[in-house]
Write a protein that holds these residues in place. Structure first.
Motif, PDB file in Angstrom:
ATOM      1  N   LYS A 176       0.461   8.376  -9.458  1.00 61.03           N
ATOM      2  CA  LYS A 176       1.199   9.603  -7.407  1.00 61.03           C
ATOM      3  C   LYS A 176       2.349   9.370  -7.372  1.00 61.03           C
ATOM      4  N   GLY A 211       6.071   3.233   1.099  1.00 61.74           N
ATOM      5  CA  GLY A 211       4.650   3.116   1.693  1.00 61.74           C
ATOM      6  C   GLY A 211       5.031   1.390   2.394  1.00 61.74           C
ATOM      7  N   PRO A 220      -4.403   2.540  -8.204  1.00 61.35           N
ATOM      8  CA  PRO A 220      -5.264   2.649  -7.256  1.00 61.35           C
ATOM      9  C   PRO A 220      -5.283   0.981  -6.760  1.00 61.35           C
ATOM     10  N   ASN A 226      -3.472  -0.518  -4.686  1.00 67.14           N
ATOM     11  CA  ASN A 226      -2.811  -0.486  -4.105  1.00 67.14           C
ATOM     12  C   ASN A 226      -2.529   0.714  -3.330  1.00 67.14           C
ATOM     13  N   GLU A 227      -3.673   1.652  -3.057  1.00 66.37           N
ATOM     14  CA  GLU A 227      -4.525   2.452  -2.362  1.00 66.37           C
ATOM     15  C   GLU A 227      -4.739   2.221  -1.018  1.00 66.37           C
ATOM     16  N   GLN A 248      -6.652   1.221   2.892  1.00 71.77           N
ATOM     17  CA  GLN A 248      -8.192   0.658   2.468  1.00 71.77           C
ATOM     18  C   GLN A 248      -8.177   1.276   4.940  1.00 71.77           C
ATOM     19  N   ILE A 253       1.065  -0.881   0.280  1.00 71.66           N
ATOM     20  CA  ILE A 253      -0.087   0.521  -0.102  1.00 71.66           C
ATOM     21  C   ILE A 253       0.841   1.145   0.116  1.00 71.66           C
ATOM     22  N   SER A 254       0.484   2.465  -0.609  1.00 71.19           N
ATOM     23  CA  SER A 254       1.114   3.174  -0.550  1.00 71.19           C
ATOM     24  C   SER A 254      -0.074   5.037  -0.446  1.00 71.19           C
ATOM     25  N   MET A 255       0.681   5.794  -0.127  1.00 69.22           N
ATOM     26  CA  MET A 255      -0.239   7.005   0.328  1.00 69.22           C
ATOM     27  C   MET A 255      -0.374   8.117  -1.313  1.00 69.22           C
ATOM     28  N   LYS A 256       0.734   7.573  -1.520  1.00 69.61           N
ATOM     29  CA  LYS A 256       0.912   8.356  -2.761  1.00 69.61           C
ATOM     30  C   LYS A 256       1.361   7.032  -4.032  1.00 69.61           C
ATOM     31  N   PHE A 257      -0.178   6.891  -4.340  1.00 71.50           N
ATOM     32  CA  PHE A 257       0.299   5.112  -4.997  1.00 71.50           C
ATOM     33  C   PHE A 257       0.372   5.421  -7.115  1.00 71.50           C
ATOM     34  N   ALA A 288      -4.493   3.614   6.179  1.00 72.49           N
ATOM     35  CA  ALA A 288      -4.531   5.369   5.776  1.00 72.49           C
ATOM     36  C   ALA A 288      -3.176   5.381   7.170  1.00 72.49           C
TER      37      ALA A 288
END
Ligand code: HEC
Length: 192
Positions: free
Chosen positions: A173, A184, A98, A100-101, A103, A91-95, A107
């Motif tokens: 991103k 991430g 999408p 890998n956003e 959940q 996961i990453s905030m700046k993925f 976050a």
């Protein structure tokens, strides 16, 4: 004398009884960490090995093409090899992808890690989130720790590569990172 002995025995038994659940918890926690470590290593090694091979064969454009087609499939393949109830992902905030956003609470965990990093705290090797009585999440921070990461996640100068990234990932991103940045995390969900 006899009373003293009985008292000691009672005291000892009580403390042993109190220690038992704690011991069980410690053992359960160790097991979760072990599963998390093993699963995240399996994913990162699989992705790393394949990326290296493609970089060598055809440089970043070929590696990008490979990653965009296969990173997800490789992750799923690793998941089929893990025990029942265990799942791994990134996961990453700046993925970039999408999928890998983060959940839900993921976050919050990532943001907390980013805050610690910004406060110059040396990040822990892993964090454990208790989701419910039977579900845990193991988080392993991913740091931009190799120059090669910057080829596709730094200030991408190669215009062909940049175009290829933007074509494959219109809402990317994941550029502009610097060495040492938090990229991430690997998340291993463990259901018992
Ligand atoms: C050849 C280009 C390339 C290189 C080099 C590269 N990546 Fe990526 N990275 C990608 C692509 C493409 C994706 C999206 C994969 C997908 O579609 O699932 C990605 C996704 C990720 C993700 C998942 C989160 C997201 O943004 O979707 C992480 C974490 C990540 N990369 C970290 C790294 C790290 C750390 C390095 C260096 C060891 C690295 N990458 C090197 C191309 C690259």
């Amino acid at each position: 004398m006899k009373i003293l002995k009985v008292m000691t025995l009672v005291g000892l038994t009580a403390s042993l009884l109190a220690a038992a659940p704690q011991k069980n918890r410690d053992a359960k926690f160790k097991e979760i960490v072990k599963t998390g470590q093993k699963s995240s290593k399996m994913l990162m090694q699989t992705l790393g090995k394949n990326m290296k091979k493609n970089m060598k064969a055809g440089g970043p454009i070929k590696a990008l093409d490979f990653c965009s087609k296969e990173a997800y499939n490789l992750t799923e393949k690793v998941n089929t090899k893990l025990p029942k109830g265990v799942n791994v992902k990134r996961i990453s905030m700046k993925f970039r992808n999408p999928a890998n956003e983060p959940q839900g609470n993921e976050a919050n965990v990532l943001e907390a890690l980013a805050k610690l990093k910004n406060a110059n705290v040396v990040l822990p090797k892993h964090l454990i989130e208790k989701v419910d009585e039977h579900t845990y999440k193991y988080y392993k921070p991913i740091i931009i720790n190799k120059q090669v990461c910057l080829k596709c996640h730094g200030d991408v100068k190669d215009t062909d590569l940049k175009r290829a990234i933007q074509t494959n990932y219109p809402i990317d991103k994941a550029m502009g990172y610097k060495m040492g940045d938090l990229r991430g995390a690997v998340v291993v969900t463990i259901k018992k």
